[in-house]
Design a protein around this motif. Structure first.
Motif, PDB file in Angstrom:
ATOM      1  N   PHE A  73      12.160  -7.850  31.982  1.00  0.00           N
ATOM      2  CA  PHE A  73      12.946  -7.396  30.537  1.00  0.00           C
ATOM      3  C   PHE A  73      13.056  -5.224  31.124  1.00  0.00           C
ATOM      4  N   ILE A  74      11.700  -5.161  31.209  1.00  0.00           N
ATOM      5  CA  ILE A  74      11.755  -3.482  31.171  1.00  0.00           C
ATOM      6  C   ILE A  74      12.038  -3.287  32.932  1.00  0.00           C
ATOM      7  N   GLY A  75      10.711  -3.484  33.425  1.00  0.00           N
ATOM      8  CA  GLY A  75      10.911  -2.395  35.292  1.00  0.00           C
ATOM      9  C   GLY A  75      12.279  -3.173  35.735  1.00  0.00           C
ATOM     10  N   PHE A  76      11.969  -2.613  36.802  1.00  0.00           N
ATOM     11  CA  PHE A  76      12.738  -1.755  37.870  1.00  0.00           C
ATOM     12  C   PHE A  76      14.036  -0.906  37.245  1.00  0.00           C
ATOM     13  N   GLY A  77      13.854   0.405  36.183  1.00  0.00           N
ATOM     14  CA  GLY A  77      14.971   1.311  36.124  1.00  0.00           C
ATOM     15  C   GLY A  77      16.191  -0.019  35.593  1.00  0.00           C
ATOM     16  N   ARG A  78      15.830  -0.972  33.936  1.00  0.00           N
ATOM     17  CA  ARG A  78      16.319  -2.066  33.487  1.00  0.00           C
ATOM     18  C   ARG A  78      17.186  -1.465  32.357  1.00  0.00           C
ATOM     19  N   VAL A  79      18.156  -0.911  32.118  1.00  0.00           N
ATOM     20  CA  VAL A  79      18.470  -0.357  31.606  1.00  0.00           C
ATOM     21  C   VAL A  79      19.300  -1.275  30.219  1.00  0.00           C
ATOM     22  N   ARG A  80      19.146  -1.284  29.020  1.00  0.00           N
ATOM     23  CA  ARG A  80      19.935  -2.387  27.548  1.00  0.00           C
ATOM     24  C   ARG A  80      21.432  -1.988  27.904  1.00  0.00           C
ATOM     25  N   HIS A  81      22.270  -2.838  28.572  1.00  0.00           N
ATOM     26  CA  HIS A  81      23.536  -2.159  27.996  1.00  0.00           C
ATOM     27  C   HIS A  81      24.924  -2.697  26.923  1.00  0.00           C
ATOM     28  N   VAL A  82      23.646  -2.003  26.356  1.00  0.00           N
ATOM     29  CA  VAL A  82      24.532  -1.673  24.426  1.00  0.00           C
ATOM     30  C   VAL A  82      26.111  -2.220  24.668  1.00  0.00           C
ATOM     31  N   GLY A  83      26.992  -3.289  24.193  1.00  0.00           N
ATOM     32  CA  GLY A  83      27.883  -4.003  23.818  1.00  0.00           C
ATOM     33  C   GLY A  83      28.427  -4.377  25.003  1.00  0.00           C
ATOM     34  N   ALA A  84      28.063  -4.500  25.954  1.00  0.00           N
ATOM     35  CA  ALA A  84      28.636  -5.221  27.007  1.00  0.00           C
ATOM     36  C   ALA A  84      28.855  -6.262  27.050  1.00  0.00           C
ATOM     37  N   PRO A  85      29.553  -6.581  27.252  1.00  0.00           N
ATOM     38  CA  PRO A  85      29.967  -8.685  27.482  1.00  0.00           C
ATOM     39  C   PRO A  85      28.780  -9.208  28.002  1.00  0.00           C
ATOM     40  N   LEU A  86      28.144 -10.437  27.163  1.00  0.00           N
ATOM     41  CA  LEU A  86      27.124 -11.519  28.284  1.00  0.00           C
ATOM     42  C   LEU A  86      27.889 -11.684  29.715  1.00  0.00           C
ATOM     43  N   SER A  87      26.694 -11.703  30.819  1.00  0.00           N
ATOM     44  CA  SER A  87      27.132 -11.948  31.563  1.00  0.00           C
ATOM     45  C   SER A  87      26.506 -12.667  32.594  1.00  0.00           C
ATOM     46  N   TYR A  88      27.284 -13.993  32.684  1.00  0.00           N
ATOM     47  CA  TYR A  88      27.092 -15.018  33.052  1.00  0.00           C
ATOM     48  C   TYR A  88      27.197 -15.763  34.408  1.00  0.00           C
ATOM     49  N   ASN A  89      26.283 -16.966  35.096  1.00  0.00           N
ATOM     50  CA  ASN A  89      26.971 -18.100  35.820  1.00  0.00           C
ATOM     51  C   ASN A  89      26.572 -18.728  35.501  1.00  0.00           C
ATOM     52  N   LEU A  90      27.588 -19.922  35.608  1.00  0.00           N
ATOM     53  CA  LEU A  90      26.828 -21.546  35.278  1.00  0.00           C
ATOM     54  C   LEU A  90      27.366 -22.614  36.282  1.00  0.00           C
ATOM     55  N   ILE A  91      28.111 -21.711  37.027  1.00  0.00           N
ATOM     56  CA  ILE A  91      28.454 -22.201  38.561  1.00  0.00           C
ATOM     57  C   ILE A  91      26.936 -22.020  39.740  1.00  0.00           C
ATOM     58  N   PRO A  92      26.421 -23.475  39.996  1.00  0.00           N
ATOM     59  CA  PRO A  92      25.628 -23.371  40.756  1.00  0.00           C
ATOM     60  C   PRO A  92      25.766 -23.115  42.561  1.00  0.00           C
ATOM     61  N   LEU A  93      24.647 -22.633  43.170  1.00  0.00           N
ATOM     62  CA  LEU A  93      25.535 -22.031  44.416  1.00  0.00           C
ATOM     63  C   LEU A  93      26.713 -20.413  44.778  1.00  0.00           C
ATOM     64  N   GLU A  94      26.757 -20.296  43.276  1.00  0.00           N
ATOM     65  CA  GLU A  94      27.872 -19.616  44.005  1.00  0.00           C
ATOM     66  C   GLU A  94      27.088 -17.995  44.244  1.00  0.00           C
ATOM     67  N   THR A  95      26.529 -17.893  43.178  1.00  0.00           N
ATOM     68  CA  THR A  95      25.748 -15.662  43.795  1.00  0.00           C
ATOM     69  C   THR A  95      25.394 -16.451  44.754  1.00  0.00           C
ATOM     70  N   ILE A  96      24.378 -17.313  44.871  1.00  0.00           N
ATOM     71  CA  ILE A  96      23.568 -17.669  46.182  1.00  0.00           C
ATOM     72  C   ILE A  96      24.843 -17.265  47.717  1.00  0.00           C
ATOM     73  N   ILE A  97      25.780 -17.915  47.091  1.00  0.00           N
ATOM     74  CA  ILE A  97      26.818 -17.933  48.529  1.00  0.00           C
ATOM     75  C   ILE A  97      27.485 -16.838  49.109  1.00  0.00           C
ATOM     76  N   LEU A  98      27.907 -16.331  47.364  1.00  0.00           N
ATOM     77  CA  LEU A  98      28.559 -14.784  47.529  1.00  0.00           C
ATOM     78  C   LEU A  98      27.618 -13.370  47.928  1.00  0.00           C
ATOM     79  N   TYR A  99      26.257 -13.996  48.697  1.00  0.00           N
ATOM     80  CA  TYR A  99      25.482 -12.832  48.944  1.00  0.00           C
ATOM     81  C   TYR A  99      25.525 -13.257  49.809  1.00  0.00           C
ATOM     82  N   VAL A 100      25.328 -14.518  50.608  1.00  0.00           N
ATOM     83  CA  VAL A 100      25.523 -15.100  51.960  1.00  0.00           C
ATOM     84  C   VAL A 100      26.431 -14.641  52.707  1.00  0.00           C
ATOM     85  N   ARG A 101      27.590 -14.666  52.388  1.00  0.00           N
ATOM     86  CA  ARG A 101      29.172 -14.445  53.177  1.00  0.00           C
ATOM     87  C   ARG A 101      29.301 -12.990  53.083  1.00  0.00           C
TER      88      ARG A 101
END
Length: 141
Positions: free
Chosen positions: A26-54
């Motif tokens: 929640f705080i470390g690694f230079g995390r910044v609160r993005h006030v007003g930004a749209p909610l960011s989410y991924n509900l599709i299993p393995l989508e992000t993992i496959i994206l990083y591998v590809r």
């Protein structure tokens, strides 16, 4: 050393580690609160993992390593210590029943507070870390 002293030390270690993990999420690694930004989410299993591998050649090595292996590694200590401290959690299923809701709450919190996103792949990778820790400790219990 007595068993009770070791248990107290393990509890102190896991509680301290949990607090550090909350800080990192929640705080470390230079995390910044993005006030007003749209909610960011991924509900599709393995989508992000496959994206990083590809696209591993297009993504920085540190980003790739942190997002895939970091999400696994940071939860290994829970799989190592929690089953030792709580005999009723000496099962892959029981650990999942405890940790999946906890991880989902953390992911939801990151999204709602806008310091990260809710990603079902993070839940999968975090649980994999818990299970790897349990696999390791299970060999010694």
């Amino acid at each position: 050393m007595s068993k009770s002293f070791i248990r107290v030390m393990l509890w102190a270690l896991i509680i301290s580690y949990s607090l550090c993990l909350l800080y990192w999420m929640f705080i470390g690694f230079g995390r910044v609160r993005h006030v007003g930004a749209p909610l960011s989410y991924n509900l599709i299993p393995l989508e992000t993992i496959i994206l990083y591998v590809r696209h591993h050649n297009e993504i920085s090595t540190s980003t790739w390593l942190i997002n895939l292996f970091g999400n696994v590694g940071v939860f290994v200590p829970f799989g190592l210590f929690i089953p030792v401290l709580r005999k009723c959690l000496r099962s892959y299923i029981r650990l999942a029943m405890l940790f999946v809701p906890c991880i989902i709450v953390l992911e939801l919190s990151q999204m709602i507070l806008r310091v990260g996103s809710l990603d079902v792949d993070d839940v999968i990778l975090n649980l994999l870390g818990v299970w790897i820790g349990y696999f390791i400790i299970n060999r010694f219990l």
